[in-house]
Motif scaffolding. Structure first.
Motif, PDB file in Angstrom:
ATOM      1  N   TYR A 261       0.766   0.574  10.147  1.00 56.39           N
ATOM      2  CA  TYR A 261       0.634   0.407   8.693  1.00 56.39           C
ATOM      3  C   TYR A 261      -0.825   0.327   8.246  1.00 56.39           C
ATOM      4  O   TYR A 261      -1.153   0.605   7.090  1.00 56.39           O
ATOM      5  N   ILE A 264      -2.094   4.247   7.611  1.00 56.27           N
ATOM      6  CA  ILE A 264      -1.446   5.193   6.702  1.00 56.27           C
ATOM      7  C   ILE A 264      -1.699   4.809   5.252  1.00 56.27           C
ATOM      8  O   ILE A 264      -1.809   3.632   4.916  1.00 56.27           O
ATOM      9  N   SER A 265      -1.796   5.828   4.412  1.00 54.58           N
ATOM     10  CA  SER A 265      -2.156   5.584   3.006  1.00 54.58           C
ATOM     11  C   SER A 265      -1.112   6.080   2.016  1.00 54.58           C
ATOM     12  O   SER A 265      -1.259   5.888   0.817  1.00 54.58           O
ATOM     13  N   SER A 266      -0.048   6.737   2.496  1.00 50.67           N
ATOM     14  CA  SER A 266       0.973   7.251   1.571  1.00 50.67           C
ATOM     15  C   SER A 266       2.317   7.334   2.288  1.00 50.67           C
ATOM     16  O   SER A 266       2.389   7.321   3.522  1.00 50.67           O
ATOM     17  N   GLU A 267       3.385   7.443   1.511  1.00 50.90           N
ATOM     18  CA  GLU A 267       4.729   7.573   2.072  1.00 50.90           C
ATOM     19  C   GLU A 267       4.871   8.880   2.857  1.00 50.90           C
ATOM     20  O   GLU A 267       5.553   8.932   3.876  1.00 50.90           O
ATOM     21  N   GLU A 268       4.201   9.924   2.352  1.00 53.33           N
ATOM     22  CA  GLU A 268       4.270  11.211   3.044  1.00 53.33           C
ATOM     23  C   GLU A 268       3.623  11.129   4.415  1.00 53.33           C
ATOM     24  O   GLU A 268       4.166  11.620   5.409  1.00 53.33           O
ATOM     25  N   GLU A 269       2.459  10.481   4.483  1.00 53.09           N
ATOM     26  CA  GLU A 269       1.778  10.321   5.764  1.00 53.09           C
ATOM     27  C   GLU A 269       2.592   9.423   6.700  1.00 53.09           C
ATOM     28  O   GLU A 269       2.669   9.673   7.915  1.00 53.09           O
ATOM     29  N   LYS A 270       3.224   8.409   6.135  1.00 51.76           N
ATOM     30  CA  LYS A 270       4.073   7.504   6.919  1.00 51.76           C
ATOM     31  C   LYS A 270       5.221   8.272   7.581  1.00 51.76           C
ATOM     32  O   LYS A 270       5.494   8.107   8.773  1.00 51.76           O
ATOM     33  N   SER A 271       5.852   9.134   6.805  1.00 48.98           N
ATOM     34  CA  SER A 271       6.959   9.940   7.320  1.00 48.98           C
ATOM     35  C   SER A 271       6.483  10.892   8.407  1.00 48.98           C
ATOM     36  O   SER A 271       7.131  11.059   9.445  1.00 48.98           O
ATOM     37  N   ASP A 425       5.254  -1.126   8.823  1.00 47.35           N
ATOM     38  CA  ASP A 425       5.198  -2.063   7.706  1.00 47.35           C
ATOM     39  C   ASP A 425       4.700  -3.390   8.261  1.00 47.35           C
ATOM     40  O   ASP A 425       4.928  -3.712   9.438  1.00 47.35           O
TER      41      ASP A 425
END
Length: 535
Positions: A261, A264-271, A425
């Protein structure tokens, strides 16, 4: 770091009486040797003995003193199988054999089931009652017990089976209540996931577990309660004659955390990072991905279907086609299965969940499981990697207790010495969990003046008498004794029982119970909605 340097560090920790640090360092060393299929040497085997992890020792390359330790800690694990216990397993087994009543808190990887099996094999008790929290865990425990003891015991998992000369009864607490009047004595009462007796950790079934413990304890010669991640227990009548043993520091695997966590800086990068992780580990190990809700499960599942390629594993392709044919070709699960990914939630049909867990445990089966907290409710499985996708449970923050329970699925003895926890997270703050056991208000109305628990306040005693007298007024004392004292109902919520009785006696709405016999589910809806309204 080389093998000799690692052994030096382990020895330093042992000399400083820091057993946990010594075990952690040793397990990491064993993991390195295991990954390159390198045998242990005499020095490593000696250090394994010093840390108490006897089952990890290699008797072929040990000095005679260490080989003697291996033999000394071997016990009958059932079905004439000798198993080697680690030091703390042996300590607990000795306590049980000596007749002690104990509550044990230990890590998920501790090996508590081996202790149960060894106790049965050695002591050969007549009646064993094992209470587990879910039907899924009932099935799993039954399979393990049947393999070892079905030739000596009748294994009972249903509510109305007749007893034999020797019995092992395995079921959730609600079914256990049906046997209170049938069992004359219990040699040992075993409560798995004992923490669920507290409303703070359990659910709305805590009251039924409390009642089962109280009533079964009255005829039990010995008690053994198990729980993970509990540091202490408050004073409670149901554990007052039991010794609490904390073995949380005795680990058989090591967990390494990776704070993704922070990167990463965005939901797209997280995915994208999650998909990369799954791809990188696909042929190497198994992964459990925890998230908080069915909505997030669907979100991650669609991402996997979009970004992962179908596998060439015949077993998975066949299972996927079977799901499409028998359920729905539009269901996301068959397409996930093709990609080596399964789903485990509390809403999924139990048979489908069990098939996926079976495939997950096969080397040439599923590689990843997407799951809500159901993975810790009734499934005894583990993986090398555990991913925390959302640090929540439903819409609430994940507490320290549940978090530890989930990540405890990382690592497995002899297979994954080091479990890897990938945090997508931020985790909850670490807490020292005390188990607070209180008398459940739902049970008020269950007692007369001869059975009233001493711990009740005057206000609770008054409420108990009020509910009990109101029920007796409605159905008469002889029916009260037949229904409630005879355990004909699995519910323990006496106020709910009173509400149902009053509703049945006064409302014509309940006419038409015969509709429940209809083959058309639409005919059931009117009465089902009425039940929901009452509860």
């Amino acid at each position: 770091m080389g093998t000799f340097e690692s052994c030096q560090n382990i020895s330093k920790y042992l000399l400083a009486n820091d057993d946990k640090a010594a075990r952690d360092e040793l397990i990491k060393l064993l993991n390195d040797r295991h990954s390159i299929e390198q045998e242990y040497n005499k020095l490593i085997n000696h250090l394994i003995r010093e840390t108490g992890l006897y089952q990890y020792m290699d008797s072929e390359d040990s000095v005679w003193e260490d080989r003697f330790a291996i033999e000394a800690f071997k016990v009958d694990g059932g079905y004439d199988q000798l198993i080697t216990l680690h030091r703390e397993q042996s300590f607990i087994l000795k306590q049980l054999i000596n007749g002690e009543n104990i509550v044990v808190s230990a890590p998920t990887s501790f090996g508590k089931s081996f202790i149960i099996d060894a106790f049965i094999a050695i002591k050969k008790p007549q009646n064993v009652v094992i209470i587990v929290p879910t039907i899924a865990l009932t099935d799993e425990t039954r399979r393990r017990i049947c393999k070892k003891f079905s030739d000596q015991y009748k294994i009972i998992t249903t509510s109305e089976a007749s007893l034999a000369k020797k019995n092992i009864l395995i079921f959730p607490q609600e079914r256990a209540l049906n046997y209170i009047d049938t069992l004359k004595n219990i040699d040992i009462l075993i409560i798995d996931e004992f923490y669920k007796v507290s409303s703070n950790f359990g659910d709305d079934r805590a009251a039924s577990l409390y009642k089962a413990i109280v009533e079964l304890s009255a005829i039990a010669k010995q008690k053994y309660f198990l729980a993970p991640n509990i540091k202490s227990i408050n004073n409670s009548s149901i554990t007052q004659d039991m010794e609490f043993i904390d073995k949380l520091d005795f680990n058989t695997v090591v967990l390494e955390e990776y704070k993704i966590y922070n990167e990463i800086s965005s939901e797209e990068e997280k995915s994208e990072r999650l998909v990369e992780l799954i791809k990188d580990n696909f042929d190497k190990s198994k992964t459990i991905v925890y998230t908080n809700s069915h909505t997030e499960i669907k979100k991650v599942a669609l991402s996997f279907v979009d970004k992962l390629s179908p596998t060439a594993i015949p077993l998975l392709k066949d299972f996927s086609e079977w799901l499409k044919y028998n359920f729905s070709a539009g269901w996301v699960l068959p397409f996930l299965i093709e990609r080596g990914v399964g789903i485990h939630t509390g809403q999924m049909h139990r048979a489908i969940s069990q098939l996926q867990i079976k495939l997950f445990e096969e080397d040439n089966g599923l590689k990843t499981i997407l799951s809500t907290s159901s993975i810790i409710e009734g499934v005894n499985t583990s993986a090398e990697n555990v991913v925390i996708w959302k640090s929540k449970i439903g819409n609430s923050p994940l507490n320290s207790f549940t978090y530890k329970n989930i990540i405890g699925r990382g690592g497995r003895m002899f297979k994954y010495f080091v479990g890897k926890v990938y945090l997508f997270d931020k985790p909850p703050q670490d807490e020292s969990n005390q188990l607070e056991i209180e008398f459940p208000e739902k049970l008020l109305g269950s007692y007369d003046e001869t059975t009233m628990p001493e711990e009740l306040s005057n206000e609770q005693k008054s409420k108990n008498d009020s509910i009990r007298n109101a029920i007796i007024k409605e159905i008469k004392i002889e029916n009260y004794k037949k229904v409630f004292d005879g355990h004909l109902l699995q519910t323990v919520d006496m106020q709910l029982a009173l509400n149902i009785i009053k509703s049945l006696r006064t409302e014509e709405y309940w006419n038409g119970f015969a509709y429940f016999l209809s083959d058309n589910p639409n005919d059931w809806s009117r009465l089902l909605y009425k039940v929901i309204e009452l509860t």
